[in-house]
Design a protein around this motif. Structure first.
Motif, PDB file in Angstrom:
ATOM      1  N   ILE A  81       3.613  -0.940   3.916  1.00 28.71           N
ATOM      2  CA  ILE A  81       3.082   0.400   3.669  1.00 28.71           C
ATOM      3  C   ILE A  81       4.245   1.316   3.286  1.00 28.71           C
ATOM      4  O   ILE A  81       5.204   1.471   4.043  1.00 28.71           O
ATOM      5  CB  ILE A  81       2.348   0.940   4.906  1.00 28.71           C
ATOM      6  N   ARG A 100      -6.913   1.112  -8.653  1.00 29.41           N
ATOM      7  CA  ARG A 100      -5.952   0.942  -7.551  1.00 29.41           C
ATOM      8  C   ARG A 100      -5.746   2.228  -6.755  1.00 29.41           C
ATOM      9  O   ARG A 100      -5.094   2.222  -5.714  1.00 29.41           O
ATOM     10  CB  ARG A 100      -4.613   0.441  -8.093  1.00 29.41           C
ATOM     11  N   HIS A 124      -7.173   5.131  -4.416  1.00 30.72           N
ATOM     12  CA  HIS A 124      -8.262   5.444  -3.487  1.00 30.72           C
ATOM     13  C   HIS A 124      -7.996   6.816  -2.873  1.00 30.72           C
ATOM     14  O   HIS A 124      -6.842   7.189  -2.641  1.00 30.72           O
ATOM     15  CB  HIS A 124      -8.356   4.386  -2.390  1.00 30.72           C
ATOM     16  N   ASP A 141       0.224  -1.225  13.839  1.00 28.91           N
ATOM     17  CA  ASP A 141      -0.582  -2.030  14.759  1.00 28.91           C
ATOM     18  C   ASP A 141      -0.119  -1.858  16.197  1.00 28.91           C
ATOM     19  O   ASP A 141      -0.925  -1.784  17.126  1.00 28.91           O
ATOM     20  CB  ASP A 141      -0.496  -3.519  14.379  1.00 28.91           C
ATOM     21  N   GLU A 177      -1.839  -0.918  -4.128  1.00 28.94           N
ATOM     22  CA  GLU A 177      -2.904   0.078  -4.030  1.00 28.94           C
ATOM     23  C   GLU A 177      -2.271   1.405  -3.634  1.00 28.94           C
ATOM     24  O   GLU A 177      -1.213   1.450  -2.998  1.00 28.94           O
ATOM     25  CB  GLU A 177      -3.955  -0.334  -2.996  1.00 28.94           C
ATOM     26  N   GLU A 217       0.386  -7.412  -5.355  1.00 26.99           N
ATOM     27  CA  GLU A 217      -0.755  -6.493  -5.375  1.00 26.99           C
ATOM     28  C   GLU A 217      -0.332  -5.107  -4.901  1.00 26.99           C
ATOM     29  O   GLU A 217       0.505  -4.965  -4.006  1.00 26.99           O
ATOM     30  CB  GLU A 217      -1.868  -7.023  -4.474  1.00 26.99           C
ATOM     31  N   ALA A 244      -6.920   3.387   5.705  1.00 25.93           N
ATOM     32  CA  ALA A 244      -7.639   2.928   4.514  1.00 25.93           C
ATOM     33  C   ALA A 244      -6.864   1.874   3.730  1.00 25.93           C
ATOM     34  O   ALA A 244      -7.334   1.414   2.683  1.00 25.93           O
ATOM     35  CB  ALA A 244      -7.944   4.115   3.608  1.00 25.93           C
ATOM     36  N   THR A 245      -5.685   1.469   4.205  1.00 23.20           N
ATOM     37  CA  THR A 245      -4.874   0.480   3.499  1.00 23.20           C
ATOM     38  C   THR A 245      -5.234  -0.934   3.930  1.00 23.20           C
ATOM     39  O   THR A 245      -5.855  -1.144   4.973  1.00 23.20           O
ATOM     40  CB  THR A 245      -3.376   0.716   3.745  1.00 23.20           C
ATOM     41  N   SER A 246      -4.771  -1.906   3.131  1.00 27.00           N
ATOM     42  CA  SER A 246      -5.113  -3.299   3.415  1.00 27.00           C
ATOM     43  C   SER A 246      -3.937  -4.264   3.317  1.00 27.00           C
ATOM     44  O   SER A 246      -4.121  -5.455   3.575  1.00 27.00           O
ATOM     45  CB  SER A 246      -6.208  -3.757   2.440  1.00 27.00           C
ATOM     46  N   HIS A 247      -2.753  -3.792   2.968  1.00 27.29           N
ATOM     47  CA  HIS A 247      -1.632  -4.702   2.708  1.00 27.29           C
ATOM     48  C   HIS A 247      -0.588  -4.689   3.836  1.00 27.29           C
ATOM     49  O   HIS A 247      -0.542  -3.748   4.642  1.00 27.29           O
ATOM     50  CB  HIS A 247      -0.973  -4.340   1.384  1.00 27.29           C
ATOM     51  N   ARG A 256       3.467  -3.330   8.384  1.00 23.92           N
ATOM     52  CA  ARG A 256       2.196  -2.911   8.968  1.00 23.92           C
ATOM     53  C   ARG A 256       2.203  -3.008  10.485  1.00 23.92           C
ATOM     54  O   ARG A 256       1.537  -2.230  11.189  1.00 23.92           O
ATOM     55  CB  ARG A 256       1.050  -3.744   8.396  1.00 23.92           C
ATOM     56  N   SER A 316       0.846  -1.193   0.000  1.00 21.69           N
ATOM     57  CA  SER A 316       0.000   0.000   0.000  1.00 21.69           C
ATOM     58  C   SER A 316       0.882   1.243   0.000  1.00 21.69           C
ATOM     59  O   SER A 316       1.753   1.382   0.855  1.00 21.69           O
ATOM     60  CB  SER A 316      -0.904   0.015   1.240  1.00 21.69           C
TER      61      SER A 316
END
Length: 359
Positions: free
Chosen positions: A104, A77, A79, A187, A52, A50, A98-101, A183, A23
């Motif tokens: 980052i 891809r 956002h 977290d 984004e 992948e 807003a990320t998912s991978h 990531r 991401s």
């Protein structure tokens, strides 16, 4: 003391997948000149995993919003999240949310990535066990002034210090330019400090190191950076940077490098030299004892030495034209004195709501 599950040491981080999704996050405000190129270099990454892009869009007053909206409409891809306040740390945190991978990558709207940037970054994270890594800021310019600013960025006489400005061997680092993060950093640590308008990268990297994480510099990670284009914008940018560095000193004290005190000491030295000169011209020193006049005259030595250093640095810049060399000689003290004056202000009063108005 953080629990093991809250540590960012190499052995506490889970192994990366063979091709982890990536991401890219980018705060965007008034970047109409650069934003298309910045996004294009992300979309053109050679990485096979992948991808984004999350753009945190501030309230731009130029054509940035229109450009970004058009690009996003034609590229699934991309956002967009909105930050009405427009400040960088809030934009970064909104983008991260807003990320998912699992990886980052922070990207600046003034920056352009090399095609193999992501591939190299994933390899560095995997090989070093780093929680964050970064590379070399390759400042570039188009006009003689911007080229001079870029030269100052890359010079040890200019910004000096961090390897990401001047280049060096791969090594552990205090901080990283932009940053390619696991990531787990967010977290565990919760993101960037939204109260820091500048220096939020350094502060997050401090918390990463305190959590046992490794910050890694690798010069293969090259990012082209386009500096501000006018003298006024450079003054504004570096004044704001100095203010916020002082705020970091107020908050974190000796965890900061001592090199940050060089510009404010320069400002104090120049001020003392000017005051002594005015006293001489007014005749106020004529009644002083001779030994005292000789002693106070020594206040000029550091300033004269600094001027000599600037002249020498400009003289060594022989791979450019006269206009660029002349601007280089002016840009160097502009950066140092603006930064130092901002630092002294921030040290005395705190940063408050000071903002970088060069954007």
């Amino acid at each position: 003391m953080l629990k093991r599950s809250q540590r960012l040491t190499a052995d506490a981080l889970p192994p990366l997948p063979a091709r982890p999704g990536v991401s890219y996050i980018m705060p965007v405000l008034n970047e109409a000149e650069h934003i298309s190129a910045a996004i294009t270099t992300i979309l053109d990454q050679e990485y096979a995993g992948e991808k984004e892009i999350v753009l945190a869009l501030g309230p731009s007053t130029d054509e940035t919003t229109s450009i970004v909206t058009t690009l996003a409409a034609g590229e699934p891809r991309i956002h967009i999240v909105h930050n009405p306040a427009g400040d960088t740390p809030t934009s970064l945190n909104l983008a991260i949310a807003a990320t998912s991978h699992p990886v980052i990558v922070r990207v600046d709207a003034h920056s352009e990535l090399t095609g193999d940037y992501t591939d190299t970054a994933i390899a560095v994270l995997r090989d070093t066990g780093a929680a964050n890594c970064g590379g070399l800021m390759l400042a570039r310019g188009r006009t003689p002034f911007q080229k001079a600013v870029a030269r100052a960025y890359m010079s040890r006489v200019g910004l000096g210090g961090p390897a990401y400005h001047t280049g060096d061997e791969p090594q552990e680092s205090e901080s990283a330019y932009l940053g390619i993060y696991r990531r787990e950093v967010f977290d565990v640590l919760g993101g960037f400090d939204s109260t820091l308008r500048r220096g939020q990268d350094w502060e997050l990297n401090l918390r990463i190191r305190e959590a046992g994480g490794r910050i890694w510099f690798d010069p293969r990670l090259e990012v082209t950076y386009w500096p501000r284009t006018t003298w006024r914008k450079i003054v504004q940018q570096f004044h704001a940077t100095g203010i916020w560095r002082a705020e970091l000193i107020r908050r974190h004290g000796t965890k900061n490098s001592w090199r940050y005190f060089a510009p404010p000491l320069l400002v104090l030295g120049v001020a003392a030299s000017l005051i002594e000169t005015l006293l001489q011209l007014s005749g106020a020193t004529h009644t002083w004892p001779r030994f005292l006049r000789h002693f106070t005259a020594l206040v000029h030595v550091p300033s004269l030495a600094y001027v000599a250093g600037i002249v020498a640095a400009a003289g060594q810049a022989r791979d450019c034209g006269r206009r660029e060399r002349a601007w280089f000689a002016l840009v160097l003290p502009t950066m140092h004195l603006s930064w130092g004056a901002g630092f002294l202000r921030g040290l005395l009063t705190g940063a408050g709501t000071a903002a970088d108005r060069s954007r």
